[in-house]
Every structure is written in structure tokens, then in C-alpha cells.
Design an enzyme around this catalytic site. Structure first.
Site, PDB file in Angstrom:
ATOM      1  N   GLU A 149      32.434  -3.740  26.667  1.00 30.18           N
ATOM      2  CA  GLU A 149      32.437  -3.101  25.464  1.00 30.18           C
ATOM      3  C   GLU A 149      33.241  -1.858  25.643  1.00 30.18           C
ATOM      4  O   GLU A 149      34.161  -1.302  24.830  1.00 30.18           O
ATOM      5  CB  GLU A 149      31.122  -2.464  25.305  1.00 30.18           C
ATOM      6  CG  GLU A 149      29.995  -3.193  25.168  1.00 30.18           C
ATOM      7  CD  GLU A 149      29.174  -3.951  26.262  1.00 30.18           C
ATOM      8  OE1 GLU A 149      29.641  -4.082  27.270  1.00 30.18           O
ATOM      9  OE2 GLU A 149      27.940  -4.350  25.967  1.00 30.18           O
ATOM     10  N   CYS A 172      32.620  -2.551  31.963  1.00 28.49           N
ATOM     11  CA  CYS A 172      31.879  -3.590  30.981  1.00 28.49           C
ATOM     12  C   CYS A 172      32.763  -3.866  29.980  1.00 28.49           C
ATOM     13  O   CYS A 172      33.943  -2.994  29.420  1.00 28.49           O
ATOM     14  CB  CYS A 172      30.631  -2.748  30.204  1.00 28.49           C
ATOM     15  SG  CYS A 172      29.614  -2.291  31.541  1.00 28.49           S
ATOM     16  N   GLU A 178      35.744  -6.867  36.764  1.00 37.04           N
ATOM     17  CA  GLU A 178      34.839  -6.539  38.047  1.00 37.04           C
ATOM     18  C   GLU A 178      35.985  -6.171  39.146  1.00 37.04           C
ATOM     19  O   GLU A 178      37.286  -6.357  39.175  1.00 37.04           O
ATOM     20  CB  GLU A 178      33.909  -7.588  38.408  1.00 37.04           C
ATOM     21  CG  GLU A 178      32.725  -7.652  37.441  1.00 37.04           C
ATOM     22  CD  GLU A 178      31.605  -8.591  37.491  1.00 37.04           C
ATOM     23  OE1 GLU A 178      31.647  -9.422  38.883  1.00 37.04           O
ATOM     24  OE2 GLU A 178      30.523  -8.545  37.157  1.00 37.04           O
ATOM     25  N   ASN A 225      34.453  -8.254  30.560  1.00 40.09           N
ATOM     26  CA  ASN A 225      34.318  -7.527  31.784  1.00 40.09           C
ATOM     27  C   ASN A 225      35.061  -7.515  32.879  1.00 40.09           C
ATOM     28  O   ASN A 225      35.530  -8.898  32.942  1.00 40.09           O
ATOM     29  CB  ASN A 225      32.825  -7.246  32.148  1.00 40.09           C
ATOM     30  CG  ASN A 225      32.396  -8.921  32.349  1.00 40.09           C
ATOM     31  OD1 ASN A 225      32.682  -9.692  31.627  1.00 40.09           O
ATOM     32  ND2 ASN A 225      31.342  -9.050  33.354  1.00 40.09           N
ATOM     33  N   CYS A 237      25.090  -1.546  28.120  1.00 39.39           N
ATOM     34  CA  CYS A 237      24.463  -0.730  29.073  1.00 39.39           C
ATOM     35  C   CYS A 237      24.366   0.605  28.785  1.00 39.39           C
ATOM     36  O   CYS A 237      24.979   1.076  27.682  1.00 39.39           O
ATOM     37  CB  CYS A 237      25.025  -1.191  30.476  1.00 39.39           C
ATOM     38  SG  CYS A 237      26.583  -0.175  30.532  1.00 39.39           S
ATOM     39  N   CYS A 249      27.590   2.472  28.489  1.00 32.20           N
ATOM     40  CA  CYS A 249      28.288   1.864  27.252  1.00 32.20           C
ATOM     41  C   CYS A 249      27.804   2.601  25.827  1.00 32.20           C
ATOM     42  O   CYS A 249      28.846   2.896  25.064  1.00 32.20           O
ATOM     43  CB  CYS A 249      28.472   0.430  27.021  1.00 32.20           C
ATOM     44  SG  CYS A 249      29.433  -0.375  28.303  1.00 32.20           S
TER      45      CYS A 249
HETATM   46  N1  THU Z   1      28.243  -5.978  31.643  1.00 30.35           N
HETATM   47  C1  THU Z   1      29.005  -5.879  30.616  1.00 30.35           C
HETATM   48  O1  THU Z   1      30.297  -6.090  30.381  1.00 30.35           O
HETATM   49  N2  THU Z   1      28.234  -5.375  29.281  1.00 30.35           N
HETATM   50  C2  THU Z   1      26.926  -5.008  29.373  1.00 30.35           C
HETATM   51  O2  THU Z   1      26.372  -4.537  28.061  1.00 30.35           O
HETATM   52  C3  THU Z   1      26.230  -5.285  30.592  1.00 30.35           C
HETATM   53  C4  THU Z   1      26.661  -5.573  31.702  1.00 30.35           C
HETATM   54  C5  THU Z   1      28.929  -6.654  32.810  1.00 30.35           C
HETATM   55  C6  THU Z   1      29.231  -5.362  33.947  1.00 30.35           C
HETATM   56  C7  THU Z   1      29.044  -6.438  35.166  1.00 30.35           C
HETATM   57  O3  THU Z   1      30.592  -6.752  35.184  1.00 30.35           O
HETATM   58  C8  THU Z   1      28.271  -7.555  34.734  1.00 30.35           C
HETATM   59  O4  THU Z   1      28.053  -7.511  33.238  1.00 30.35           O
HETATM   60  C9  THU Z   1      27.039  -7.463  35.424  1.00 30.35           C
HETATM   61  O5  THU Z   1      26.532  -6.358  35.122  1.00 30.35           O
END
Ligand code: THU
Length: 160
Positions: free
Chosen positions: A75, A73, A64, A62, A112, A115
Site C-alpha cells: 500500500e 508494504c 522485503e 511489498n 496494516c 499503512c
Molecule cells: N504486507 C503488505 O504489503 N500489506 C499489508 O496490508 C499487510 C502486510 C506485507 C508486509 C510484509 O512484506 C508481508 O506482507 C508480511 O507481513
């Protein structure tokens, strides 16, 4: 009134050692990618890896942003990267590992909703289901045989 009931089956593996060796190797890549995640705002780091039809492995994490919705994310970083680097790759398997950096989390971290929708598009493109393994930092690994089991009533091209 009628009722529609969805039924989904998930395999549960207690330890990484219980997984097939190619999936264990994918998890090695996903865990290394998780270590490189950029998550200064949530402190929640996620790594993912895909195995492609030709045996190549692509991993991601991920990323940000101070403007929160801009972040991506693990994925989607991973599957979009695979599709950008190789034209029409066959994604055979996706693995995900994640959790808060500050504490152990045994609960599996499932992709999520956004994704799930993105993964569904790749299943459609390749006309083949993508098994998804997902886990927390600790604890069991869950396996879904297709994103369809995580996203009933998927919106797809047939609606357009
Ligand atoms: N996140 C992911 O990378 N994948 C997921 O399946 C759930 C959430 C990340 C997004 C964000 O950077 C952090 O986790 C918190 O939500």
C-alpha cells in the site's frame, strides 16, 4: 461513565465480476503487481493499485529486506509512488490483494496499521476520502468507504 461506540459499514462483493469495471481493471493491475512482490522472508505477497483523478493507474507491491523493519508494504509502495510521480495527485480508489504464496486465503487482507496511518495522511492532503477495496488471494472483496472506518481516532496534523 459514558460510552463511545464506533459504527462502520463495509460492502462485501463475492466475486471480482460483481465489482464496477474500473475496479476490476484496478485489480488486474494489483494482481500483476503482486506477482512481482519481493517477499522471500514472509512468503506473503501483496499487490495494490490506485486510480488517480486523471485516470492513470499506479500499482505496487511489498518489498522485503533481510533487516525486516526496512521492508515496505504494497500500500505504501503504491501511494508514495503515485505522490512522487505526480504532484498532488487525487487518489480516487485504492485496491489491495494479498496472501501467503503457499496456500489459498479467503480472508480479506486489510491494510496494516502503519499503512492506514499513511493512507489517512493522503485523505487529509486531498481533503477527500479514499475508498479501499481489499481481498485475499481467493474469496470476497471488502470495501471501506474511507480509511476512517479502519482507523478510528486517527492521529493527524490537528494534534501538532
Ligand atoms: N504486507 C503488505 O504489503 N500489506 C499489508 O496490508 C499487510 C502486510 C506485507 C508486509 C510484509 O512484506 C508481508 O506482507 C508480511 O507481513
Amino acid at each position: 461513565m459514558e460510552k463511545l461506540v464506533f459504527r462502520a459499514e463495509f460492502e462485501i462483493y463475492e466475486r471480482l465480476d460483481d465489482l464496477p469495471v474500473d475496479i476490476q481493471e484496478l485489480y488486474t493491475h494489483a494482481r500483476e503487481a503482486r506477482d512481482r512482490a519481493y517477499a522471500p522472508f514472509s512468503d506473503f505477497t501483496v499487490g495494490a493499485a490506485v486510480l488517480l483523478g486523471d485516470g492513470q493507474i499506479v500499482s505496487g507491491n511489498n518489498q522485503e529486506n533481510a533487516s525486516f523493519p526496512v521492508g515496505l508494504c504494497a500500500e505504501r509502495t503504491t501511494i508514495h509512488q503515485a505522490a512522487s510521480r505526480y504532484s498532488d495527485p487525487l487518489i480516487k480508489t485504492l485496491v489491495v490483494v494479498g496472501g501467503a504464496r503457499s496456500k489459498d486465503n479467503p480472508e480479506p487482507v486489510a491494510p496494516c496499521g502503519v499503512c492506514r496511518q499513511a493512507i489517512a495522511q493522503y485523505e487529509l492532503r486531498q481533503n477527500c476520502a479514499i475508498p479501499i477495496y481489499f481481498k485475499g488471494g481467493e474469496g470476497p472483496i471488502y470495501k471501506a468507504s474511507s480509511v476512517a472506518d479502519l482507523l478510528p481516532f486517527t492521529f493527524d496534523d490537528s494534534y501538532l
